[in-house]
Design an enzyme around this catalytic site. Structure first.
Site, PDB file in Angstrom:
ATOM      1  N   HIS A 143     -24.671-111.188  57.201  1.00  0.00           N
ATOM      2  CA  HIS A 143     -24.680-109.855  57.805  1.00  0.00           C
ATOM      3  C   HIS A 143     -25.967-109.164  57.372  1.00  0.00           C
ATOM      4  O   HIS A 143     -26.123-108.819  56.198  1.00  0.00           O
ATOM      5  CB  HIS A 143     -23.446-109.075  57.353  1.00  0.00           C
ATOM      6  CG  HIS A 143     -23.329-107.729  57.983  1.00  0.00           C
ATOM      7  ND1 HIS A 143     -23.085-106.601  57.245  1.00  0.00           N
ATOM      8  CD2 HIS A 143     -23.426-107.335  59.274  1.00  0.00           C
ATOM      9  CE1 HIS A 143     -23.034-105.564  58.055  1.00  0.00           C
ATOM     10  NE2 HIS A 143     -23.246-105.989  59.285  1.00  0.00           N
ATOM     11  N   ASN A 165     -21.297-101.461  55.481  1.00  0.00           N
ATOM     12  CA  ASN A 165     -20.678-100.466  56.351  1.00  0.00           C
ATOM     13  C   ASN A 165     -19.685 -99.575  55.613  1.00  0.00           C
ATOM     14  O   ASN A 165     -19.460 -98.443  56.007  1.00  0.00           O
ATOM     15  CB  ASN A 165     -20.026-101.139  57.560  1.00  0.00           C
ATOM     16  CG  ASN A 165     -21.067-101.657  58.517  1.00  0.00           C
ATOM     17  OD1 ASN A 165     -22.110-101.047  58.711  1.00  0.00           O
ATOM     18  ND2 ASN A 165     -20.817-102.806  59.110  1.00  0.00           N
TER      19      ASN A 165
END
Length: 174
Positions: free
Chosen positions: A12, A62
């Site tokens: 990611h 996130n």
């Protein structure tokens, strides 16, 4: 249903990819040490610093980033100019401001991430409907030419229509 679930892990990348040195290497419950090591090696060859994280909603970036972005939107709703918010955060040391980042990532992507994370975090992750309202107007950020900013070849300027929309949607007394 995989023949070799031990081979499955993920990467990611942080945004903006070209500026951020970190990449999350996502270790699934069944991932082997070798699978994780291969991805860490790939990240290093790409010039990135790998951080191994467990598979979970939002990973690490996130979980940290979305509350920060939500707060930036609240500041717009409360009357602060978007360019001021971005300038302050850049002076603080961020590679770009939170609203610039949202325009780069895409407001549709941010809306999807916020929606996906909400069930796992409940009240600990307060949501704003700003993403959905902007997406409904076709303001996706750079990819549509408008988000918090209007993006043109000769530069950017504040999207005052978006700012007005967010300020109108602010609850009374909030």
């Amino acid at each position: 249903g995989l023949l070799h679930p031990e081979r499955v892990a993920g990467m990611h990348f942080f945004n903006p990819v070209h500026k951020m040195p970190l990449v999350e290497v996502v270790r699934t419950d069944s991932a082997s040490r070798r699978a994780v090591d291969v991805l860490c090696g790939l990240a290093a060859r790409l010039g990135k610093n790998p951080v191994v994280v467990r598979d979970g909603p939002g990973f690490v970036v996130n979980r940290v980033l979305m509350p920060y972005l939500n707060e930036a939107i609240l500041l717009v709703e409360e009357g602060l100019p978007p360019q001021r918010i971005d300038q302050v955060m850049q002076r603080f040391g961020m590679p770009m401001g939170p609203l610039e980042l949202l325009d780069q990532v895409g407001l549709d992507v941010a809306a999807h991430i916020a929606k996906a994370m909400a069930p796992s975090f409940g009240d600990r992750f307060p949501r704003t409907d700003a993403f959905e309202r902007m997406v409904k107007n076709g303001w996706l950020g750079q990819k549509s030419g408008k988000g918090f900013y209007v993006h043109r070849r000769r530069g950017t300027r504040v999207n005052h229509l978006a700012v007005n929309l967010l300020r109108q949607g602010r609850p009374a007394g909030g």
